[in-house]
Design an enzyme around this catalytic site. Sequence first.
Site, PDB file in Angstrom:
ATOM      1  CB  CYS A 256     -52.795  35.835  21.949  1.00 49.58           C
ATOM      2  SG  CYS A 256     -52.415  34.420  20.924  1.00 49.58           S
TER       3      CYS A 256
ATOM      4  CB  CYS B 125     -45.027  34.635  20.379  1.00 48.65           C
ATOM      5  SG  CYS B 125     -45.815  33.468  21.527  1.00 48.65           S
TER       6      CYS B 125
HETATM    7  N1  DGL Z   1     -48.919  33.774  23.151  1.00 50.00           N
HETATM    8  C1  DGL Z   1     -49.474  33.541  21.875  1.00 50.00           C
HETATM    9  C2  DGL Z   1     -48.961  34.485  20.804  1.00 50.00           C
HETATM   10  O1  DGL Z   1     -48.659  35.609  21.114  1.00 50.00           O
HETATM   11  C3  DGL Z   1     -49.769  32.118  21.468  1.00 50.00           C
HETATM   12  C4  DGL Z   1     -48.666  31.120  21.470  1.00 50.00           C
HETATM   13  C5  DGL Z   1     -49.206  29.716  21.198  1.00 50.00           C
HETATM   14  O2  DGL Z   1     -50.136  29.318  21.903  1.00 50.00           O
HETATM   15  O3  DGL Z   1     -48.687  29.069  20.290  1.00 50.00           O
HETATM   16  O4  DGL Z   1     -48.924  34.163  19.646  1.00 50.00           O
END
Ligand code: DGL
Length: 263
Positions: A70, A188
Amino acid sequence: MKIGVIDSGVGGFSVLRELYQLMPGEEYFYLSDQEHSPYGDKDTEYLRKRLFVLCDELLAQEVDLIVIACHTATAQAIEALRANYQLPFVGIEPYLNVLKHPQDGDQYVVLMTESTSKSSRFHELRERLDPNKKINLFACKKLASIIEAYFHDEITAMHCVQSVALELKHIENLKSSLPQLTTAILGCTHYPLVSRQIEAATGLKTIFPGQAIAKRVKERLYSLFAYSTASDIHTDGFHYRRKVSDPWQHKPWKYLQKVATIG
Ligand code: DGL
């Protein structure tokens, strides 16, 4: 080896599938924090607290290494995690390294959450790799939540396509002032799950460093644990918790095919 993988939701599957491709014989524990998602609108303190809870859960499973799959959690919490836990962490950051080997004439925009875009870690990374600010930034308010809802069948495919296009419609303005804009860096882990929809909505190519992260994990395991992998051994699935309050479930690897089909 036991490898923990963390995300706010299903985004980390875009990293898990690369880990599995490279190291199919390992045991994976995928922990999603759906009760607290999205992470993209949360601040540093909130995210650090959540990440400590999640890491404790994974430590109870005796994992050898944790992948923070993440960008937002990496940006806001990985330093605190490294300072407080003994075990190794691998995080993920927007792939500004692309500037080290730019393709002729390509210009880039990085798509990411608001929290990542505001984080000091991201700004330090940019200062280091893109001091002349060649890469444009685009913070997406809802994109991860749209993808999450689509993955869990809470919205239809059509709704998802329309919402992705709406969320990214200002990319058009950017393109008219930057005709050389060719490529979106997916900053993301949710976004690669709908990379085809993002490409259709923006007319840009997309890039994502999932494979590089998997290679990094393998190198870390190798250097720390003298790990070697028998690539012909495939485990039959991974352990999954959709929320921390759920029990661990076993999911067959084919569950990740859903990731390939949603978009
Ligand atoms: N998948 C996550 C990232 O790479 C988080 C996205 C979220 O929950 O806003 O930032």
